[in-house]
Design a protein around this motif. Structure first.
Motif, PDB file in Angstrom:
ATOM      1  N   MET A 161      38.934  32.137  40.311  1.00 16.29           N
ATOM      2  CA  MET A 161      39.952  31.409  41.066  1.00 16.29           C
ATOM      3  C   MET A 161      40.190  32.060  42.432  1.00 16.29           C
ATOM      4  N   LEU A 162      40.201  33.389  42.455  1.00 15.65           N
ATOM      5  CA  LEU A 162      40.460  34.122  43.695  1.00 15.65           C
ATOM      6  C   LEU A 162      39.206  34.288  44.562  1.00 15.65           C
ATOM      7  N   LYS A 163      38.036  33.946  44.001  1.00 16.97           N
ATOM      8  CA  LYS A 163      36.766  34.049  44.728  1.00 16.97           C
ATOM      9  C   LYS A 163      36.509  35.474  45.228  1.00 16.97           C
ATOM     10  N   VAL A 164      36.668  36.431  44.321  1.00 18.97           N
ATOM     11  CA  VAL A 164      36.380  37.831  44.644  1.00 18.97           C
ATOM     12  C   VAL A 164      35.132  38.259  43.882  1.00 18.97           C
ATOM     13  N   ASN A 165      34.321  39.112  44.515  1.00 18.87           N
ATOM     14  CA  ASN A 165      33.086  39.536  43.853  1.00 18.87           C
ATOM     15  C   ASN A 165      32.970  41.045  43.701  1.00 18.87           C
ATOM     16  N   PHE A 166      34.079  41.764  43.874  1.00 17.59           N
ATOM     17  CA  PHE A 166      34.001  43.208  43.650  1.00 17.59           C
ATOM     18  C   PHE A 166      33.911  43.477  42.149  1.00 17.59           C
ATOM     19  N   THR A 167      33.437  44.663  41.817  1.00 16.34           N
ATOM     20  CA  THR A 167      33.245  45.049  40.422  1.00 16.34           C
ATOM     21  C   THR A 167      34.584  45.078  39.697  1.00 16.34           C
ATOM     22  N   THR A 168      34.648  44.330  38.607  1.00 14.45           N
ATOM     23  CA  THR A 168      35.863  44.268  37.804  1.00 14.45           C
ATOM     24  C   THR A 168      35.567  44.880  36.440  1.00 14.45           C
ATOM     25  N   LEU A 186      32.617  42.876  33.520  1.00 14.94           N
ATOM     26  CA  LEU A 186      32.709  41.588  32.844  1.00 14.94           C
ATOM     27  C   LEU A 186      31.391  41.149  32.212  1.00 14.94           C
ATOM     28  N   GLY A 187      30.292  41.754  32.617  1.00 17.07           N
ATOM     29  CA  GLY A 187      28.995  41.454  32.020  1.00 17.07           C
ATOM     30  C   GLY A 187      28.611  42.425  30.920  1.00 17.07           C
ATOM     31  N   GLY A 188      29.465  43.413  30.653  1.00 16.81           N
ATOM     32  CA  GLY A 188      29.198  44.378  29.596  1.00 16.81           C
ATOM     33  C   GLY A 188      28.515  45.655  30.060  1.00 16.81           C
ATOM     34  N   THR A 189      28.161  45.761  31.341  1.00 13.30           N
ATOM     35  CA  THR A 189      27.523  46.961  31.874  1.00 13.30           C
ATOM     36  C   THR A 189      28.557  48.064  32.050  1.00 13.30           C
ATOM     37  N   VAL A 192      32.870  56.280  49.062  1.00 19.71           N
ATOM     38  CA  VAL A 192      34.323  56.188  48.949  1.00 19.71           C
ATOM     39  C   VAL A 192      34.577  55.037  47.976  1.00 19.71           C
ATOM     40  N   VAL A 193      35.453  55.268  47.008  1.00 15.51           N
ATOM     41  CA  VAL A 193      35.725  54.266  45.983  1.00 15.51           C
ATOM     42  C   VAL A 193      37.217  53.937  45.965  1.00 15.51           C
ATOM     43  N   LEU A 194      37.503  52.652  46.030  1.00 16.41           N
ATOM     44  CA  LEU A 194      38.863  52.168  45.817  1.00 16.41           C
ATOM     45  C   LEU A 194      38.960  51.779  44.348  1.00 16.41           C
ATOM     46  N   VAL A 195      39.764  52.518  43.584  1.00 20.87           N
ATOM     47  CA  VAL A 195      40.023  52.179  42.187  1.00 20.87           C
ATOM     48  C   VAL A 195      41.392  51.525  42.152  1.00 20.87           C
ATOM     49  N   ASN A 196      41.409  50.257  41.717  1.00 16.39           N
ATOM     50  CA  ASN A 196      42.625  49.451  41.730  1.00 16.39           C
ATOM     51  C   ASN A 196      42.926  48.982  40.314  1.00 16.39           C
ATOM     52  N   PHE A 197      44.092  49.376  39.782  1.00 15.90           N
ATOM     53  CA  PHE A 197      44.531  48.946  38.460  1.00 15.90           C
ATOM     54  C   PHE A 197      45.419  47.714  38.624  1.00 15.90           C
ATOM     55  N   TRP A 198      45.102  46.646  37.886  1.00 18.35           N
ATOM     56  CA  TRP A 198      45.801  45.377  38.080  1.00 18.35           C
ATOM     57  C   TRP A 198      45.890  44.592  36.773  1.00 18.35           C
ATOM     58  N   ALA A 199      46.677  43.507  36.821  1.00 15.48           N
ATOM     59  CA  ALA A 199      46.801  42.582  35.696  1.00 15.48           C
ATOM     60  C   ALA A 199      47.011  41.179  36.252  1.00 15.48           C
ATOM     61  N   THR A 200      46.631  40.158  35.493  1.00 14.23           N
ATOM     62  CA  THR A 200      46.743  38.775  35.971  1.00 14.23           C
ATOM     63  C   THR A 200      48.191  38.320  36.100  1.00 14.23           C
ATOM     64  N   TRP A 201      49.102  38.931  35.347  1.00 23.20           N
ATOM     65  CA  TRP A 201      50.515  38.544  35.398  1.00 23.20           C
ATOM     66  C   TRP A 201      51.249  39.175  36.578  1.00 23.20           C
ATOM     67  N   CYS A 202      50.566  40.034  37.311  1.00 23.16           N
ATOM     68  CA  CYS A 202      51.166  40.804  38.409  1.00 23.16           C
ATOM     69  C   CYS A 202      50.946  40.074  39.737  1.00 23.16           C
ATOM     70  N   GLU A 259      38.983  39.145  28.270  1.00 23.96           N
ATOM     71  CA  GLU A 259      37.900  38.986  29.237  1.00 23.96           C
ATOM     72  C   GLU A 259      37.883  37.588  29.867  1.00 23.96           C
ATOM     73  N   GLY A 260      38.084  36.552  29.065  1.00 26.58           N
ATOM     74  CA  GLY A 260      38.063  35.179  29.588  1.00 26.58           C
ATOM     75  C   GLY A 260      39.136  34.946  30.643  1.00 26.58           C
ATOM     76  N   LYS A 261      40.296  35.482  30.418  1.00 24.52           N
ATOM     77  CA  LYS A 261      41.392  35.334  31.381  1.00 24.52           C
ATOM     78  C   LYS A 261      41.060  36.054  32.687  1.00 24.52           C
ATOM     79  N   VAL A 262      40.479  37.231  32.573  1.00 24.19           N
ATOM     80  CA  VAL A 262      40.102  37.997  33.759  1.00 24.19           C
ATOM     81  C   VAL A 262      39.030  37.241  34.551  1.00 24.19           C
ATOM     82  N   TRP A 263      38.029  36.685  33.861  1.00 21.94           N
ATOM     83  CA  TRP A 263      36.986  35.872  34.522  1.00 21.94           C
ATOM     84  C   TRP A 263      37.621  34.721  35.299  1.00 21.94           C
ATOM     85  N   ARG A 264      38.541  33.993  34.661  1.00 23.47           N
ATOM     86  CA  ARG A 264      39.171  32.837  35.330  1.00 23.47           C
ATOM     87  C   ARG A 264      39.893  33.257  36.604  1.00 23.47           C
ATOM     88  N   PHE A 265      40.644  34.350  36.543  1.00 19.08           N
ATOM     89  CA  PHE A 265      41.368  34.808  37.729  1.00 19.08           C
ATOM     90  C   PHE A 265      40.414  35.258  38.824  1.00 19.08           C
TER      91      PHE A 265
END
Length: 173
Positions: free
Chosen positions: A108-115, A42-45, A56-66, A99-105
Motif C-alpha cells: 500500500m505504501l509502495k516501499v521496497n526497503f528490506t522489511t 518477508l520472503g523468508g531470507t 550505514v544502516v537505518l534500523v527502524n522498528f515499526w508496526a502497522t497500527w502506528c 506476515e500478510g498484514k505487513v505485506w499489505r501495508f
C-alpha cells in the motif's frame, strides 16, 4: 542511565507535540556494538546486521497500527532511493504482526526497503524498543551512532547530513 534520560526527554517532547510530532536523532551514549539482529524478511531470507558491515544502516522498528510509523515510511523510501549509489541500507523491523498484514501495508505504501519480521518481539526487546517508531543509525563498523524515539523527517537536510557524516568514505569529524 543516560540512555533512559534521553528516552524520557524524547517521550516528553513527543507527548507535548502530539502523535505526529517529529523526533530528533540523539547521539548514542554507548560505544559498544549494536545488539544482535538476525531476522527473516518477508520472503523468508535471514538477515543479520553483520551482513551489512561496511554500510550505514537505518534500523527502524515499526508496526502497522502506528500512524507516525506509516507517515515516515515514504521519506525513508526517498532516502533509500537518493542513497542508492552509496553504502547505505534500511532494515525496517515489523514487531509482532502477521506476515500478510505487513505485506499489505508495504504494498500500500509502495516501499521496497528490506522489511524484517520480529514475530515474537524478542529482537525489539533486546534493542530496548519502547516507542514506535524507534530508529537507529548504525555506522559501517556496526555501532549505534544515533537513536530516534518517534517519527523522523528523513528528507531534512540535517538528518541527511548526519547520515552522510557516517558514510565510510567521509573523513572523520
Amino acid at each position: 542511565m543516560p540512555r533512559q534520560r534521553t528516552r524520557l526527554f524524547a517521550l516528553v517532547l513527543l507527548a507535548m507535540g502530539g502523535p505526529t510530532a517529529v523526533a530528533a536523532l540523539f547521539p548514542s551514549q554507548d560505544d559498544g556494538p549494536a545488539p544482535a539482529l538476525e531476522l527473516p524478511d518477508l520472503g523468508g531470507t535471514q538477515h543479520g546486521l553483520g551482513d551489512y558491515r561496511g554500510k550505514v544502516v537505518l534500523v527502524n522498528f515499526w508496526a502497522t497500527w502506528c500512524a507516525p510509523c506509516i507517515i515516515e515510511m515514504p521519506g525513508m523510501q526517498r532516502l533509500l532511493s537518493d542513497m542508492k549509489q552509496r553504502p547505505f541500507t534500511i532494515l525496517a523491523v515489523n514487531v509482532s504482526e502477521p506476515e500478510g498484514k505487513v505485506w499489505r501495508f508495504k504494498n500500500m505504501l509502495k516501499v521496497n526497503f528490506t522489511t524484517l519480521l520480529d514475530s515474537d518481539g524478542a529482537v525489539s526487546e533486546a534493542w530496548d524498543v519502547q516507542v514506535y517508531p524507534t530508529s537507529y543509525l548504525i555506522d559501517s563498523t556496526g555501532h549505534i551512532r544515533y537513536t530516534a524515539y518517534g517519527m523522523i523527517d528523513w528528507d531534512s537536510d540535517e538528518t541527511r547530513g548526519l547520515i552522510e557524516q557516517l558514510m565510510p568514505d567521509q573523513p572523520a569529524k
